[in-house]
Write a protein that holds these residues in place. Structure first.
Motif, PDB file in Angstrom:
ATOM      1  N   SER A   1       0.793  -0.875  -0.147  1.00  0.00           N
ATOM      2  CA  SER A   1       0.135  -0.033   0.333  1.00  0.00           C
ATOM      3  C   SER A   1       1.056   1.140   0.287  1.00  0.00           C
ATOM      4  O   SER A   1       0.481   2.312  -0.192  1.00  0.00           O
ATOM      5  CB  SER A   1      -0.743  -0.308   0.764  1.00  0.00           C
TER       6      SER A   1
ATOM      7  N   GLU B   1       0.951   7.160   2.459  1.00  0.00           N
ATOM      8  CA  GLU B   1       1.050   6.085   3.777  1.00  0.00           C
ATOM      9  C   GLU B   1       1.792   6.674   4.307  1.00  0.00           C
ATOM     10  O   GLU B   1       2.830   6.805   4.066  1.00  0.00           O
ATOM     11  CB  GLU B   1       0.808   4.619   3.001  1.00  0.00           C
TER      12      GLU B   1
ATOM     13  N   GLN C   1       2.314   1.781  -3.481  1.00  0.00           N
ATOM     14  CA  GLN C   1       0.963   2.515  -4.523  1.00  0.00           C
ATOM     15  C   GLN C   1       0.667   3.343  -3.304  1.00  0.00           C
ATOM     16  O   GLN C   1      -0.121   4.810  -5.107  1.00  0.00           O
ATOM     17  CB  GLN C   1      -0.051   2.328  -4.784  1.00  0.00           C
ATOM     18  N   ASN C   2       0.452   4.689  -3.003  1.00  0.00           N
ATOM     19  CA  ASN C   2      -0.079   5.208  -1.852  1.00  0.00           C
ATOM     20  C   ASN C   2       1.013   5.972  -1.526  1.00  0.00           C
ATOM     21  O   ASN C   2       1.392   5.445  -0.172  1.00  0.00           O
ATOM     22  CB  ASN C   2      -1.180   5.049  -1.281  1.00  0.00           C
ATOM     23  N   GLU C   3       1.976   7.062  -1.733  1.00  0.00           N
ATOM     24  CA  GLU C   3       2.925   7.448  -1.518  1.00  0.00           C
ATOM     25  C   GLU C   3       2.801   8.189  -0.341  1.00  0.00           C
ATOM     26  O   GLU C   3       3.053   8.632   0.709  1.00  0.00           O
ATOM     27  CB  GLU C   3       3.216   8.762  -2.621  1.00  0.00           C
TER      28      GLU C   3
END
Length: 308
Positions: free
Chosen positions: A217, A224, A220-222
């Protein structure tokens, strides 16, 4: 007259006698040697795998292998090479006859007493050296003893209060091996202990899986938070360390278990947003249960007196 007087087979970890020859000699010297047998059997886990104890007109020799020790008493003038060949024959026959599972799970003293028949036959052969037909084995054993002579146990060491842990490297010349430091054994595992161990492994695995998902995660999502990944992996390490503390004895074991439980609680508090109440309750409860089982599984006391 040089001869073998008696022999016995003893489990190394607790000194449980598994088999022994039938002895009819009730002289004072023999009675004293039986006491030495008993004292040595309680210290086998701290001793090298090949030793000799000289007790005046008698010698006690023994070898240890695969958790079992083979001990024999002979007169002081009995050849050392013959003594260790005799013990080697006992060892080979015992390993062939009984598997490790049987010896490890034995609970009664002398539960393999039928092995006495082989001990008696072998003892008669070795007491009649003229008919002994093991010249090749004797030659091999003689070479082995020259290369690695048995450790000579002194009477002062046998009676020391601290056992054999104080022996220095210089005192153990020629054996090529240093006596292992004494290790504390824990009480037998109970069913609740097994359950706590399995649940701790399960919690560790769940934390590990969630940790890898958190890494995916994060990639995929900076936006986080990387600290969640750390919390999951710290939780995994804490669960696995609880399993280690349950299985092995270490210093400050109880304090370490409470600190580990505290780390589990802190990790789950930090992961409050990623877990529901039931998940948090499960992880904390398993941590508390494992801590209790670590506390209940105490080190074993003195080995029982089996009158070897």
């Amino acid at each position: 007259m040089s001869m073998i007087l008696s022999a016995s087979v003893v489990r190394v970890r607790d000194g449980l006698p598994l088999s022994a020859s039938t002895d009819y000699d009730q002289s004072t010297g023999m009675q004293e040697c039986r006491k030495y047998f008993k004292m040595l059997s309680k210290k086998l886990s701290q001793l090298p795998d090949r030793c000799t104890l000289k007790t005046g007109q008698y010698n006690i020799n023994f070898i240890s292998s695969l958790g079992v020790s083979y001990m024999m008493l002979c007169t002081e003038n009995y050849p050392s090479v013959l003594a260790f060949c005799f013990l080697d024959e006992l060892q080979k026959e015992f390993i062939t006859t009984y598997n490790m599972m049987k010896t490890n799970t034995a609970v009664r003293p002398y539960c393999f007493i039928e092995f006495d028949n082989f001990i008696q036959r072998t003892k008669q052969r070795y007491n009649n050296t003229r008919s002994l037909s093991t010249k090749m084995n004797l030659a091999d054993m003689q070479t082995e003893i020259k290369l690695r002579p048995p450790y000579q146990i002194s009477m002062s060491e046998l009676g020391s209060a601290n056992g054999f842990a104080h022996l220095s490297v210089a005192e153990y010349k020629g054996t090529g091996k240093i006596p292992a430091a004494p290790h504390q054994r824990l009480e037998p595992v109970t069913l609740p202990g097994i359950v706590s161990f399995v649940l701790s492994l399960l919690c560790g695995a769940l934390n590990l899986i969630r940790g890898f998902h958190a890494i995916e995660s994060l990639l995929q999502n900076e936006g986080e938070d990387f600290s969640y990944v750390i919390a999951f992996f710290l939780g995994t390490a804490a669960c696995l360390y609880q399993c280690y503390l349950f299985v092995y004895y270490t210093g400050w074991r109880n304090a370490k278990s409470f600190l580990t439980f505290g780390l589990i609680c802190l990790c789950n508090m930090y992961l409050y947003e990623l877990r529901n109440l039931w998940q948090l309750f499960f992880h904390v409860t398993v941590g508390a249960f494992s801590t209790l089982q670590i506390r209940l599984r105490q080190p074993q006391g003195k080995s029982p007196d089996y009158n070897v």
